[in-house]
Design a protein around this motif. Structure first.
Motif, PDB file in Angstrom:
ATOM      1  N   THR A 105       0.825  -1.208   0.000  1.00  0.00           N
ATOM      2  CA  THR A 105       0.000   0.000   0.000  1.00  0.00           C
ATOM      3  C   THR A 105       0.855   1.252   0.000  1.00  0.00           C
ATOM      4  O   THR A 105       0.613   2.197  -0.752  1.00  0.00           O
ATOM      5  CB  THR A 105      -0.924   0.009   1.226  1.00  0.00           C
ATOM      6  OG1 THR A 105      -1.531  -1.271   1.339  1.00  0.00           O
ATOM      7  CG2 THR A 105      -1.973   1.064   1.098  1.00  0.00           C
ATOM      8  N   ALA A 112      -8.584  -0.052  -1.870  1.00  0.00           N
ATOM      9  CA  ALA A 112      -8.650  -0.489  -0.490  1.00  0.00           C
ATOM     10  C   ALA A 112      -9.672  -1.600  -0.286  1.00  0.00           C
ATOM     11  O   ALA A 112      -9.432  -2.565   0.437  1.00  0.00           O
ATOM     12  CB  ALA A 112      -8.999   0.698   0.399  1.00  0.00           C
ATOM     13  N   LEU A 115      -6.712  -4.883  -2.867  1.00  0.00           N
ATOM     14  CA  LEU A 115      -5.857  -5.441  -1.825  1.00  0.00           C
ATOM     15  C   LEU A 115      -6.348  -6.809  -1.351  1.00  0.00           C
ATOM     16  O   LEU A 115      -5.552  -7.743  -1.264  1.00  0.00           O
ATOM     17  CB  LEU A 115      -5.730  -4.457  -0.656  1.00  0.00           C
ATOM     18  CG  LEU A 115      -4.774  -3.295  -0.924  1.00  0.00           C
ATOM     19  CD1 LEU A 115      -4.703  -2.387   0.266  1.00  0.00           C
ATOM     20  CD2 LEU A 115      -3.391  -3.810  -1.286  1.00  0.00           C
ATOM     21  N   GLU A 163      -6.092   0.695   5.712  1.00  0.00           N
ATOM     22  CA  GLU A 163      -6.096   1.445   4.459  1.00  0.00           C
ATOM     23  C   GLU A 163      -7.368   2.246   4.270  1.00  0.00           C
ATOM     24  O   GLU A 163      -7.327   3.409   3.921  1.00  0.00           O
ATOM     25  CB  GLU A 163      -5.892   0.465   3.287  1.00  0.00           C
ATOM     26  CG  GLU A 163      -6.313   0.974   1.934  1.00  0.00           C
ATOM     27  CD  GLU A 163      -5.416   2.117   1.463  1.00  0.00           C
ATOM     28  OE1 GLU A 163      -5.629   2.589   0.368  1.00  0.00           O
ATOM     29  OE2 GLU A 163      -4.512   2.539   2.202  1.00  0.00           O
TER      30      GLU A 163
END
Ligand SMILES: [K+]
Ligand SMILES: [K+]
Lengths: 482, 482
Positions: free
Chosen positions: B73, B146, B150, B164
């Motif tokens: 991230t 997010a 991910l 996140e």
């Protein structure tokens, strides 16, 4: 609420407070200054008011409940603030308006040390002495009343204790034999004051100045009998004495108590809060000195003296001045000022959020990071060997958030009264952390700001001194519900 | 860490990002401006780098762990920031230095909207378009990556999701069928953008400006193609369109998602965060307008337009300007600025601490007061009908504390680089909350501040966009331990 009992307590308080006007009266007689009548009439008025409050209810007996305790604690400071402002109004010198007198009185009692008076050096000796004594009384109030008087009134609950005394409670050890402890704390406070006064005297102050400055040093108050504050004496030895006693007074008095009882200084080094406090000093002072010397603000020796003195004075929230730190170069003024938000240790006369809270907030921040890395680990927050309960951690968070929110609101209100940005930010900060001197228009004194702003700052001083919640609780509707 | 997998992911990311340079290339061809070579070479370089990262590891298969997710991230934004700055460097206009280009690129991708470029109106159209598109991509990144990308990478843990995406998770409803949800969110984002662009066009903007400003409005970005920002158009209708879409984009996109799926707007009114967000607007806008009119800053109509526009722009952290709010009288600039610290709702493109966190902090503050009054009561914190778990509340506290501490440290660092007080305070605030415009020297742009300050502010923008912890975790030694 049991208003009759509350009136009785406040009555007794006022009668006792009127007695504390005797020393300034003697000072006035000794120096033959013009404030004798002012003190005599203030004393009479306060005593009479106390009697009037006390008499009708002196036979009432009620167990006080927790919420009475909140009210008494707040009224304690508010009523003393009003009583304490009378001499400032009655005396031709300084002859303050009601607003200014209240500001000065509350600033003294909350040990903030912000002043609206200029030309201190020309004031009657008795008034000067009285200001210093207000701070000393305030300091005692902070330490002793919270641990001793309030529980004696029937308010033994940890809740109130937590609300009034700083931070996560150390009560488990202090509550037994509370009267004895209170006496011991009082003794330590007096011993510190006397030692401090004698040291100042030996270092070259007049006896009058030595006593006065001992009062405001041990109370972390910051009032001085001179406009130039500690800078007036221009003596490194006096500054060193002052630094020593500021550091000592910023320590939790319970530690002094255990040390004096057990005759061992090991208590200090086993206390995580003390270690953190000393670490901050040990890191901040060299940075300050180095930056002062690096920027050629002073030569190295002067940098060392001014740097360490101002850093200690600001961190402990004493607010004594030897140099105007607000005009120091670059980030220094703000670097110092940030430490005032931390302030002294819990159970000291210092202001700010208290070292223990900042320590716990840092520990919790680190725990959050660890939890992100190891989502399933149970990670307790420890102070030394002991785990801190979640309840205490939550209370600290709550304190921090409400502190920041109150700060923001009062800052916006101050700006709305017309003060500029730097003045507003720093004035609220200096008052809510009970530091005293701010920046911008309030770097030297608070004389020139408008009256509404002064009242907002009075509230900020009270809010800080009453650890925010004690005062805010009174604004909650459910507090007043039966 | 599984560095080979991380390289592969970043390689794919860079190759994808290089494709996003095609639209600016078309713009450059259409307007026949001088930046074509810059974009072509940037595209080639980025694609080649992506390939080089991807090729060696394209056969690696590993389950990614939570901590790989943190690293990916952070690298996602950092690497895109570097890739995104190339056109600014390669193009003769604006021909930025590496520092300035990084600042502009990160400011775009994090949807901060702070700019170091002046003379926007004279820039090549393709560069102008590219800046707007950067913000739009950043906005998508915030919302979709997010929630969707991910977890697809194998990082399904709530921990990372919480790190996140903003705030206390709404994951319980969103996680099932995550790909579908991501598609739906993307669709909503695109629908909003297209509707916004058409509205701007209909309201009188050129098609070029309409698309560009739709990009930066829906992304809560704040970049404009004109130095005068929204003030350039001098059209109340355009401002009203803009206000509407700023408000919509500041709402949790999950709410838009449910509304579109269930064809019922009742979701909005059952969401406590949405209600709080609207309440803040409903309280703040009239105060702003009233004060502007009361102080005769503008006549009533202009006050209404400027007041509501600037308040919405600052609260949602968009940062569009129609008037210079920093020179508004009294407390107004700071009043507005404080709301930027709150920012938009969780799951929106807005910055700041997020409405839900502020709401939870307020609720916890009130709970602390109630607990003082009723020490033994068990008082849950509720959002609507649901109790919030202690774990979530603790995470919010941790966020708040670390936010404030990071703020203080970066503020002191900025002052140390030589910036003045107001500039430092507001620049850190404007960058950490991804607002954009600050006060003092950075009220109009960030061109004139020194390079170290720009890097600190780059860090602040990343810190804010990555919800503080995602970035800070990387600084923890235990993160790097096996
Ligand atoms: K003080
Ligand atoms: K923005």
């Amino acid at each position: 609420m049991h208003f009759s009992v509350i009136f009785r307590v406040l009555g007794i308080l006022l009668m006792l407070f009127s007695m504390t006007l005797l020393p300034p009266i003697f000072v006035s007689l000794y120096y033959n200054d013009e404030s004798l009548v002012a003190f005599l009439s203030a004393m009479g008025l306060i005593f009479a008011t106390g009697c009037l409050l006390w008499l009708p209810s002196n036979k009432t007996r009620h167990d006080l409940r927790t919420r009475d305790g909140f009210l008494i604690t707040v009224l304690f400071w508010a009523v003393l603030g009003i009583a304490g402002c009378l001499p400032f109004i009655f005396s031709d010198q300084p002859g303050l308006s009601f607003t200014d007198a209240m500001f000065e009185s509350l600033s003294g009692l909350t040990t903030t040390g912000a002043t609206v008076i200029t030309g201190l050096d020309d004031l009657p000796k008795s008034i000067l002495y009285y200001r210093q004594q207000l701070q000393w009384l305030g300091g005692i109030g902070i330490i002793v009343i919270a641990v001793a008087i309030l529980p004696m009134l029937g308010i033994g609950g940890m809740q109130l204790y937590r609300a009034e005394t700083p931070g996560p409670v150390k009560d488990s050890k202090l509550t037994p034999r509370i009267t004895e402890t209170a006496k011991a704390l009082f003794l330590i406070y007096c011993t510190l004051t006397i030692t401090c006064a004698l040291s100042y005297w030996a270092a070259g102050m007049t006896l009058f100045d030595a006593i006065g400055h001992a009062f405001s040093t041990v109370a972390i108050g910051g009032f001085s009998t001179h406009d130039a504050s500690m800078g007036y004496f221009d003596s490194p030895i006096i500054l060193i004495v002052c630094m020593l006693f500021m550091i000592l007074s910023g320590v939790n008095f319970a530690l002094h108590f255990y040390t004096s009882r057990n005759r061992s200084i090991s208590h200090y080094w086993h206390d995580p809060e003390f270690k953190f406090y000393i670490s901050c000093l040990a890191i901040g002072i060299p940075i300050t000195i180095a930056y002062l010397a690096h920027t050629d603000t002073y030569d190295l020796e002067t940098s060392a003296i001014h740097g360490s003195f101002e850093f200690i004075s600001i961190l402990t929230t004493t607010g004594f001045g030897t140099a105007d730190f607000t005009i120091w170069p670059g980030f220094l003024p703000f670097f110092l000022f940030l430490f005032a938000f931390m302030g002294g240790c819990a159970g000291s006369t210092g202001g700010g959020m208290k070292v223990i809270r900042v320590l716990l907030i840092c520990k919790q921040g680190i725990r959050e990071i660890k939890r992100l890395i190891n989502p399933n680990a149970v990670i307790p927050i420890k102070l030394g060997q002991t785990s801190v309960s979640d309840r205490v951690v939550e209370a600290v968070w709550g304190f921090f958030a409400v502190f920041v929110i109150s700060y923001m609101i009062m800052f916006i209100l101050l700006m709305a009264t017309g003060l500029d940005f730097l003045t507003s930010v720093s004035a609220v900060g200096a008052c809510i952390s009970n530091l005293g001197p701010g920046m911008g228009d309030v770097a030297l004194n608070y004389t020139d700001i408008n009256n509404p702003a002064k009242w907002i700052l009075c509230f900020a001083m009270l809010l800080g001194r009453l650890e925010i919640f004690t005062l805010l609780v009174l604004f909650s509707p459910s507090f007043w519900r039966r």
